[in-house]
Enzyme design. Structure first.
Site, PDB file in Angstrom:
ATOM      1  CB  SER A 152      19.516 -29.868 -42.192  1.00 62.27           C
ATOM      2  OG  SER A 152      19.327 -30.057 -43.572  1.00 62.27           O
ATOM      3  CE1 TYR A 165      17.485 -35.291 -42.057  1.00 64.15           C
ATOM      4  CE2 TYR A 165      17.005 -33.192 -43.117  1.00 64.15           C
ATOM      5  CZ  TYR A 165      17.914 -34.099 -42.605  1.00 64.15           C
ATOM      6  OH  TYR A 165      19.257 -33.795 -42.626  1.00 64.15           O
TER       7      TYR A 165
END
Length: 259
Positions: A152, A165
């Site tokens: 990400s 996350y």
């Protein structure tokens, strides 16, 4: 002139005859990877948690490729083994693994529950390692393969309210480099594909002030479309990327370059 220059062709980007596992490939970005690989000639095996599989099935089969599904929880060791066994039973091999499955939960750092942290990191980091290791050992026996771990923009940055996350996506880069180092000698390449901010159902509920902040940081001000990831995914899964190993490729519209 080197013979490799003469031999190169656009066929290096083909996935014809390949078998690809894409975790969470039934929705959102995972579906884009599945359809991309099908368009490039691969058959698809999708471990999924949610039951919505009709759309991706139709899209893959429209490309004339096969697709198989197995529903379950990737944090369950028995299910991970079933995924590996299921793909081998269906297609006889595993050429590509995309560790895409993930989830998220926003909450104030001071209030973030330990059980939520453990649940999310177990899926997004630990399961990626365990499944990747199992698939990598199969690829070793086959003489090669490709592992793509989905990172990400938050593999390189941090944002408030989502500690597991961010930590998991940073950890994915470490897993990628470990796999590259351990499996490279067996002609198995592992790289991370790191999307930025894309228009999706998942991001539909992001507060407008956060959307505005992200847009202001993008050089062109635009969030990505799923199709803008598909070419990079095919490249990392194909012969064209054979000498790229242990790297993280950002497809983020310049988000991490601009900060």
């Amino acid at each position: 002139m080197q013979q490799s220059v003469v031999d190169f062709s656009m066929d290096y980007f083909s996935l014809k005859g390949k078998a690809a596992i894409i975790t969470g490939g039934n929705t959102n970005l995972g579906m884009a990877y599945a359809v991309a690989f099908a368009k490039a000639g691969a058959d698809i095996y999708i471990p999924h948690f949610t039951p919505d599989i009709d759309e991706v099935r139709e899209a893959v089969e429209a490309e004339g490729r096969r697709v198989e599904f197995l529903q379950g929880d990737l944090t369950d060791a028995a299910y991970r083994k079933a995924v590996i066994a299921g793909c081998l039973e269906k297609y006889g091999k595993i050429d590509i693994l995309v560790n895409n499955a993930g989830t998220g939960l926003f909450a104030p750092f001071e209030e973030y529950k330990d059980e939520d942290y453990a649940r999310i990191t177990d899926l997004m980091l630990n399961a990626a390692y365990y499944l990747g290791r199992e698939a990598g050992l199969v690829m070793k026996g086959q003489g090669g393969g490709k592992i793509i771990n989905i990172g990400s923009a938050l593999s390189f940055t941090a944002d408030a309210g989502c500690p597991p996350y961010v930590i998991s996506k940073h950890g994915i880069i470490g897993v990628t480099r470990v796999f590259a180092n351990e499996l490279g000698k067996y002609n198995v390449q592992c790289n991370a594909l790191c999307p930025g901010f894309f228009k999706s159902d998942v991001n539909a509920g992001v507060p407008q002030d956060i959307k505005d902040r992200v847009s202001a940081q993008l050089p062109n001000g635009e969030w990505g479309e799923f199709g803008q990831l598909m070419g990079t995914a095919i490249f990392l899964a194909s012969r064209a990327s054979d000498y790229i190993n242990g790297w993280a490729v950002s497809v983020d519209g310049g988000f991490t370059a601009a900060i």
